[in-house]
Design a protein around this motif. Sequence first.
Motif, PDB file in Angstrom:
ATOM      1  N   MET B   1      -5.293   2.981  -0.501  1.00  5.65           N
ATOM      2  CA  MET B   1      -5.497   2.128   0.063  1.00  5.65           C
ATOM      3  C   MET B   1      -4.909   0.898  -0.272  1.00  5.65           C
ATOM      4  O   MET B   1      -4.603   0.678  -1.475  1.00  5.65           O
ATOM      5  N   VAL B   2      -4.256  -0.121   0.890  1.00  3.68           N
ATOM      6  CA  VAL B   2      -3.641  -1.149   0.495  1.00  3.68           C
ATOM      7  C   VAL B   2      -4.508  -2.073  -0.053  1.00  3.68           C
ATOM      8  O   VAL B   2      -5.535  -2.545   1.019  1.00  3.68           O
ATOM      9  N   VAL B   3      -4.624  -2.511  -1.162  1.00  3.23           N
ATOM     10  CA  VAL B   3      -5.616  -3.563  -1.492  1.00  3.23           C
ATOM     11  C   VAL B   3      -5.120  -5.154  -1.242  1.00  3.23           C
ATOM     12  O   VAL B   3      -5.913  -6.084  -1.030  1.00  3.23           O
ATOM     13  N   ARG B   4      -3.666  -5.240  -1.392  1.00  6.58           N
ATOM     14  CA  ARG B   4      -3.085  -6.583  -1.203  1.00  6.58           C
ATOM     15  C   ARG B   4      -2.183  -6.752  -0.264  1.00  6.58           C
ATOM     16  O   ARG B   4      -0.908  -5.814  -0.782  1.00  6.58           O
ATOM     17  N   ARG B   5      -2.024  -7.024   0.972  1.00 10.72           N
ATOM     18  CA  ARG B   5      -0.844  -6.611   1.848  1.00 10.72           C
ATOM     19  C   ARG B   5      -0.156  -7.761   2.175  1.00 10.72           C
ATOM     20  O   ARG B   5       0.892  -7.674   2.928  1.00 10.72           O
ATOM     21  N   SER B   6      -0.252  -9.011   1.679  1.00  8.06           N
ATOM     22  CA  SER B   6       0.253 -10.271   1.780  1.00  8.06           C
ATOM     23  C   SER B   6       0.434 -10.762   0.419  1.00  8.06           C
ATOM     24  O   SER B   6      -0.069 -10.620  -0.587  1.00  8.06           O
ATOM     25  N   MET B  31       6.164  -8.123  -5.830  1.00  4.68           N
ATOM     26  CA  MET B  31       5.344  -8.111  -7.035  1.00  4.68           C
ATOM     27  C   MET B  31       5.925  -8.300  -8.240  1.00  4.68           C
ATOM     28  O   MET B  31       5.678  -8.999  -9.071  1.00  4.68           O
ATOM     29  N   ASN B  32       7.061  -7.434  -8.340  1.00  2.00           N
ATOM     30  CA  ASN B  32       7.948  -7.364  -9.381  1.00  2.00           C
ATOM     31  C   ASN B  32       8.754  -8.384  -9.432  1.00  2.00           C
ATOM     32  O   ASN B  32       9.424  -8.724 -10.373  1.00  2.00           O
ATOM     33  N   GLY B  33       9.277  -8.703  -8.481  1.00  2.00           N
ATOM     34  CA  GLY B  33      10.445  -9.963  -8.242  1.00  2.00           C
ATOM     35  C   GLY B  33      10.112 -11.150  -8.594  1.00  2.00           C
ATOM     36  O   GLY B  33       9.068 -11.523  -9.401  1.00  2.00           O
ATOM     37  N   PRO B  34      11.254 -12.015  -8.391  1.00  2.00           N
ATOM     38  CA  PRO B  34      10.981 -13.574  -8.851  1.00  2.00           C
ATOM     39  C   PRO B  34       9.690 -14.271  -8.161  1.00  2.00           C
ATOM     40  O   PRO B  34       9.354 -15.100  -8.633  1.00  2.00           O
ATOM     41  N   HIS B  35       9.336 -13.845  -6.851  1.00  2.00           N
ATOM     42  CA  HIS B  35       8.329 -14.372  -6.322  1.00  2.00           C
ATOM     43  C   HIS B  35       6.872 -13.995  -6.482  1.00  2.00           C
ATOM     44  O   HIS B  35       5.958 -14.105  -5.494  1.00  2.00           O
ATOM     45  N   GLN B  36       6.783 -13.373  -7.714  1.00  2.00           N
ATOM     46  CA  GLN B  36       5.471 -12.810  -7.851  1.00  2.00           C
ATOM     47  C   GLN B  36       4.379 -13.994  -7.697  1.00  2.00           C
ATOM     48  O   GLN B  36       4.311 -14.828  -8.472  1.00  2.00           O
ATOM     49  N   PRO B  37       3.211 -13.523  -6.933  1.00  2.00           N
ATOM     50  CA  PRO B  37       2.210 -14.401  -6.780  1.00  2.00           C
ATOM     51  C   PRO B  37       1.381 -14.400  -8.086  1.00  2.00           C
ATOM     52  O   PRO B  37       1.366 -13.541  -8.836  1.00  2.00           O
ATOM     53  N   THR B  38       0.975 -15.799  -8.319  1.00  2.00           N
ATOM     54  CA  THR B  38      -0.014 -15.660  -9.734  1.00  2.00           C
ATOM     55  C   THR B  38      -1.157 -15.015  -9.719  1.00  2.00           C
ATOM     56  O   THR B  38      -1.318 -14.186 -10.940  1.00  2.00           O
ATOM     57  N   ASN B  39      -1.749 -14.654  -8.718  1.00  2.00           N
ATOM     58  CA  ASN B  39      -2.957 -13.962  -8.762  1.00  2.00           C
ATOM     59  C   ASN B  39      -2.768 -12.770  -7.512  1.00  2.00           C
ATOM     60  O   ASN B  39      -3.193 -13.308  -6.536  1.00  2.00           O
ATOM     61  N   PRO B  40      -2.594 -11.580  -7.708  1.00  2.00           N
ATOM     62  CA  PRO B  40      -2.393 -10.683  -6.584  1.00  2.00           C
ATOM     63  C   PRO B  40      -3.854 -10.699  -6.023  1.00  2.00           C
ATOM     64  O   PRO B  40      -3.844 -10.128  -4.679  1.00  2.00           O
ATOM     65  N   TRP B  41      -4.997 -11.039  -6.443  1.00  2.00           N
ATOM     66  CA  TRP B  41      -6.458 -10.577  -5.835  1.00  2.00           C
ATOM     67  C   TRP B  41      -6.999 -11.768  -5.373  1.00  2.00           C
ATOM     68  O   TRP B  41      -8.148 -11.731  -4.804  1.00  2.00           O
ATOM     69  N   ALA B  42      -6.119 -12.860  -5.292  1.00  2.00           N
ATOM     70  CA  ALA B  42      -6.788 -14.364  -4.816  1.00  2.00           C
ATOM     71  C   ALA B  42      -7.236 -14.212  -3.395  1.00  2.00           C
ATOM     72  O   ALA B  42      -6.644 -13.356  -2.615  1.00  2.00           O
ATOM     73  N   PRO B  43      -8.390 -14.840  -3.168  1.00  2.00           N
ATOM     74  CA  PRO B  43      -8.959 -14.892  -1.600  1.00  2.00           C
ATOM     75  C   PRO B  43      -7.683 -15.390  -0.858  1.00  2.00           C
ATOM     76  O   PRO B  43      -6.799 -16.029  -1.279  1.00  2.00           O
ATOM     77  N   LEU B  44      -7.993 -15.083   0.474  1.00  2.00           N
ATOM     78  CA  LEU B  44      -6.920 -15.348   1.443  1.00  2.00           C
ATOM     79  C   LEU B  44      -6.813 -16.707   1.610  1.00  2.00           C
ATOM     80  O   LEU B  44      -7.991 -17.502   1.533  1.00  2.00           O
ATOM     81  N   THR B  45      -5.821 -17.441   2.051  1.00  2.00           N
ATOM     82  CA  THR B  45      -5.644 -19.021   2.144  1.00  2.00           C
ATOM     83  C   THR B  45      -6.283 -19.070   3.518  1.00  2.00           C
ATOM     84  O   THR B  45      -6.152 -18.082   4.335  1.00  2.00           O
ATOM     85  N   PRO B  76     -11.269  -7.419  -4.550  1.00  2.00           N
ATOM     86  CA  PRO B  76     -12.586  -7.820  -4.889  1.00  2.00           C
ATOM     87  C   PRO B  76     -12.925  -9.583  -4.608  1.00  2.00           C
ATOM     88  O   PRO B  76     -14.018  -9.705  -4.327  1.00  2.00           O
ATOM     89  N   GLU B  77     -11.713  -9.898  -4.510  1.00  2.00           N
ATOM     90  CA  GLU B  77     -12.070 -11.594  -4.559  1.00  2.00           C
ATOM     91  C   GLU B  77     -12.176 -12.176  -3.114  1.00  2.00           C
ATOM     92  O   GLU B  77     -12.587 -13.447  -2.804  1.00  2.00           O
ATOM     93  N   GLN B  78     -11.891 -11.459  -2.117  1.00  2.00           N
ATOM     94  CA  GLN B  78     -11.734 -11.673  -0.836  1.00  2.00           C
ATOM     95  C   GLN B  78     -13.443 -11.610  -0.230  1.00  2.00           C
ATOM     96  O   GLN B  78     -13.434  -9.918  -0.010  1.00  2.00           O
ATOM     97  N   ASP B  79     -14.108 -12.432   0.160  1.00  2.00           N
ATOM     98  CA  ASP B  79     -15.484 -11.926   0.593  1.00  2.00           C
ATOM     99  C   ASP B  79     -15.456 -11.575   2.223  1.00  2.00           C
ATOM    100  O   ASP B  79     -15.557 -12.561   2.794  1.00  2.00           O
ATOM    101  N   ASP B  80     -15.453 -10.274   2.510  1.00  2.00           N
ATOM    102  CA  ASP B  80     -15.519 -10.027   3.882  1.00  2.00           C
ATOM    103  C   ASP B  80     -16.751  -9.418   4.069  1.00  2.00           C
ATOM    104  O   ASP B  80     -16.934  -8.752   5.057  1.00  2.00           O
ATOM    105  N   SER B  81     -17.826  -9.422   3.053  1.00  2.00           N
ATOM    106  CA  SER B  81     -19.037  -8.722   3.618  1.00  2.00           C
ATOM    107  C   SER B  81     -19.738  -9.357   4.626  1.00  2.00           C
ATOM    108  O   SER B  81     -19.627 -10.488   5.090  1.00  2.00           O
TER     109      SER B  81
END
Lengths: 89, 425
Positions: B1-6, B31-45, B76-81
């Motif tokens: 499953m893709v948990v983080r697609r953006s 993710m491994n490159g120079p533009h790695q986001p600080t928190n890959p699980w952060a809720p969507l902007t 887990p941090e994006q609440d889509d319930s």
Amino acid sequence: MSREQYNPAPLSQGGNAGGSSSQQQTTGGFNITGASNTFEDTSRPVSYLCGDCDTKVLLKGGDAIRCKECGYRVLYKERTNRMIQFEAR
Amino acid sequence: MVVRRSNGDVVESFGSSREVTAPEHEITMTMNGPHQPTNPWAPLTPEQQEARKVVNVNAETVTNTAATDIPGHYGPEQDDSWNLERFRDNFRIDFHHNKPHDAAFSLVGCDASISNAFRRILLAEVPTLAIEDVFMFNNTSIIQDEVLSHRIGLIPLTGGEKGLRWLRWFRKKPPTDDFASQAAYDADGEPSTPSDYNTVVLELKVDCRWATEAEDGRDGKKLAKEGETDPNVRYVNSNVYARDFRFLPQGQQGTYFSGDDAIRPVNPDILIAKLRPGQKIHLQCHCIKGVGMDHAKFSPVATASYRLLPQITITSPILGADAKKFARCFPKGVIGLEPSDESDPDSEPKAVVKDPMKDTVSRECLRHDEFKGKVKLGRIRDHFIFSVESTGQLRSDELFLDSVRLLKAKTERFKRHLAEFEEGR
Ligand SMILES: [Zn+2]
């Protein structure tokens, strides 16, 4: 269903199947082939159409097959006077 | 499953780059490159929230078609319930027009599965009254009994709404060659007998004859000799119309279907058959309630359909002659021209999006090089523009409410079955 196989529903009053409430007890079943229906009557003379002059020719059993107006001997039978049931499908 | 697609840095602002979905391998790279986001699980902007609502319509492909508001899709941090309060706050219905035979409205903020359920229930499960049995006493017209029966079955009927809702089902016997449904039919309950609360009787009795001086004020035969060719002048009742149906009220039907509420064809001018002198049609019909899944004549709608709201985003200004050409790529009224400089009305015209609702998303603008990279087309995933065209028995808006009631009843039945299943019954 094959043609001319229609069995008229019984004329019994209040014979409503399918959960009729007390409010609907007063309404009887009905059907379209009641006693007043003359379409099933076959005792009367049968009418034919003359092939030449198109007049109605009433014939009883044993009558000569001949037009009473013009004497033409080809007569066409009219459509059955019986009711035929169909499904609108 | 893709948990983080953006990833955070691809999406800079809504409009300039809305590609939130990227192939999986690309995500691992960034993710491994120079533009790695600080928190890959952060809720969507908020921008990503908006972007995931859009189905991208590209020149050759359609991407981002699947909904992603499923719990856990973005980690887990994006609440889509699913939440009733949130649904209630976000859900909206806007009416565009509401005529008895044609209603158009937008359902905003619901899933395609729900919208599609409403559409399918409208087509196949909302009950209506239609001619079912035809008792043919006489038919000497050139149209055969079977064909005539089928034809009159398709005539939409209407009548008092209260009475139509009072009418009950007629339990009709299944065909004799269908043993499975016959067994099921025999297993639950008695067959129906025609009664006032489940059957409506209509009669059609039309005789065609020559027009006569005494009855019609014109001698059809004489006129014919003089060269008159119009059948309407020569004959009487040469056309049989839907308005010739006579409603025969039974039992209590007189109280529900009287005056303006009488059972009648929606369109009185439907031509049923053509007759010539001497020909006649005499029949009675039994009309019962049925659903569209049984036969199309019971479907309450001519069409019930929806489309997604188109979205046109002009990412960099389109000016001058290009703006005019751009406007011509769309239906009238979608693109407007405004002065590019607000303070100077004589400045070069600029293309602006006026009314995306009118767009057909033909993608014509994507075929021209001058607009390359300047425009993005899409559709809003949760904005359904519904169109309900009633055949006339019930009002279009009322039909939609019926579909909502039916879906509710079905879910309640499903829940009851689940409860029974859980209790081991
Ligand atoms: Zn004759």
